[in-house]
Design an enzyme around this catalytic site. Structure first.
Site, PDB file in Angstrom:
ATOM      1  N   GLU A   1       1.010   3.913   1.579  1.00  0.00           N
ATOM      2  CA  GLU A   1       1.422   4.638   3.199  1.00  0.00           C
ATOM      3  C   GLU A   1       2.632   3.435   3.647  1.00  0.00           C
ATOM      4  O   GLU A   1       3.715   4.039   4.233  1.00  0.00           O
ATOM      5  CB  GLU A   1       0.327   4.234   4.196  1.00  0.00           C
ATOM      6  CG  GLU A   1      -1.000   4.917   3.801  1.00  0.00           C
ATOM      7  CD  GLU A   1      -1.939   4.004   3.274  1.00  0.00           C
ATOM      8  OE1 GLU A   1      -1.751   3.554   2.108  1.00  0.00           O
ATOM      9  OE2 GLU A   1      -3.253   3.992   3.623  1.00  0.00           O
TER      10      GLU A   1
ATOM     11  N   CYS B   1      -6.184   1.871   5.641  1.00  0.00           N
ATOM     12  CA  CYS B   1      -6.874   0.534   6.165  1.00  0.00           C
ATOM     13  C   CYS B   1      -6.379   0.059   7.492  1.00  0.00           C
ATOM     14  O   CYS B   1      -5.472   0.726   8.167  1.00  0.00           O
ATOM     15  CB  CYS B   1      -6.628  -0.508   4.855  1.00  0.00           C
ATOM     16  SG  CYS B   1      -4.893  -1.106   5.165  1.00  0.00           S
TER      17      CYS B   1
ATOM     18  N   HIS C   1       1.097  -1.132   0.034  1.00  0.00           N
ATOM     19  CA  HIS C   1      -0.148  -0.046   0.108  1.00  0.00           C
ATOM     20  C   HIS C   1       0.867   1.137   0.104  1.00  0.00           C
ATOM     21  O   HIS C   1       2.212   1.187   0.483  1.00  0.00           O
ATOM     22  CB  HIS C   1      -0.856   0.050   1.480  1.00  0.00           C
ATOM     23  CG  HIS C   1      -2.158  -1.046   1.311  1.00  0.00           C
ATOM     24  ND1 HIS C   1      -3.169  -0.857   2.023  1.00  0.00           N
ATOM     25  CD2 HIS C   1      -2.115  -2.004   0.365  1.00  0.00           C
ATOM     26  CE1 HIS C   1      -3.816  -1.964   1.699  1.00  0.00           C
ATOM     27  NE2 HIS C   1      -3.555  -2.905   0.628  1.00  0.00           N
TER      28      HIS C   1
ATOM     29  N   CYS D   1      -2.473  -0.492   7.778  1.00  0.00           N
ATOM     30  CA  CYS D   1      -1.627   0.650   7.609  1.00  0.00           C
ATOM     31  C   CYS D   1      -1.803   1.429   8.902  1.00  0.00           C
ATOM     32  O   CYS D   1      -0.985   2.133   9.389  1.00  0.00           O
ATOM     33  CB  CYS D   1      -1.818   1.641   6.386  1.00  0.00           C
ATOM     34  SG  CYS D   1      -1.516   0.845   4.980  1.00  0.00           S
TER      35      CYS D   1
END
Lengths: 146, 146
Positions: free
Chosen positions: A49, A77, A47, A80
């Site tokens: 992040e 999410c 992801h 993260c």
């Protein structure tokens, strides 16, 4: 957030869900920036992040980023959210809210749990309309192609 | 779980919190194994589960591991719970429960949230005493050194 939106746009062009993230130091310098690379790297953890935090840690030679802020175009999410806490991020700025998969304002709502040992200051909804339009357009196109 | 415990012991020897993880394919082959490497890699995401899942995905050339099982010596945290869901892990076997930082049976309890779109079967408490003893011993020693 402008740079994060550009990273989201680059992610879209790579066929990834358009999300971008930027880590900014206490002095205001951009330490790291990236977009989703899940399909490209065949890595479910890739992801925006997570990639940006890993890059910033590498650059800082530390597993913690206590004076740094994270800008991301979508509500992080649960995965993260956990990482943001571990990395000791100071402030989290996100754009679009994610009722289906967010882990900050909904679902796991990790930062308010007793198992969360560091929570950043959170500011949601910044540039929400632009980030949301990018995401909506992406999913509309994907559905029409299937 | 035996291999996961050996990985936890190796992590302890590296000065890391002793947690180990193993990914096993549907056929019963070990696809990947690793222990915590947070300090070594200066990466707050370098939990045993995350490293093992990334390795197994790389080996499988896929961002999903739908027929694979994960064995880990400690209840996964919120971050790893999210990743386990994204990777579509079939079954999760863990040893010690983690009341302070677990994300499965406590805290975020991610797998029961509406924002969780895949939950594995979960079996906790396997080899709990051995895994717990490793962790208790590690933290006792660390406290006595400070």
């Amino acid at each position: 957030m402008q740079i994060a939106l550009e990273e989201a746009e680059s992610a879209r062009q790579r066929g990834e869900v358009p999300v971008g993230a930027v880590i900014v130091s206490a002095k205001g310098d951009v330490l790291a920036q990236d977009g989703n690379r899940i399909l490209e790297l065949k890595d479910p953890s890739a992801h925006a992040e997570l990639l940006a935090i890993r890059k910033a840690c590498h650059k800082s030679d530390s597993e913690r980023l206590p004076d740094c802020d994270l800008y991301v175009t979508l509500e992080p999410c649960t995965m993260c959210a956990g990482l943001i806490s571990f990395a000791r991020i100071r402030r989290l700025y996100f754009a679009a809210y994610d009722p289906k998969g967010g882990g900050i304002e909904q679902g796991a709502a990790f930062f308010v749990r007793s198992t969360c040992h560091h929570a950043p200051e959170v500011y949601g909804g910044i540039e929400e309309i632009r980030a949301g339009a990018l995401l909506k357009d992406f999913f509309l196109k994907r559905r029409s192609e299937n």
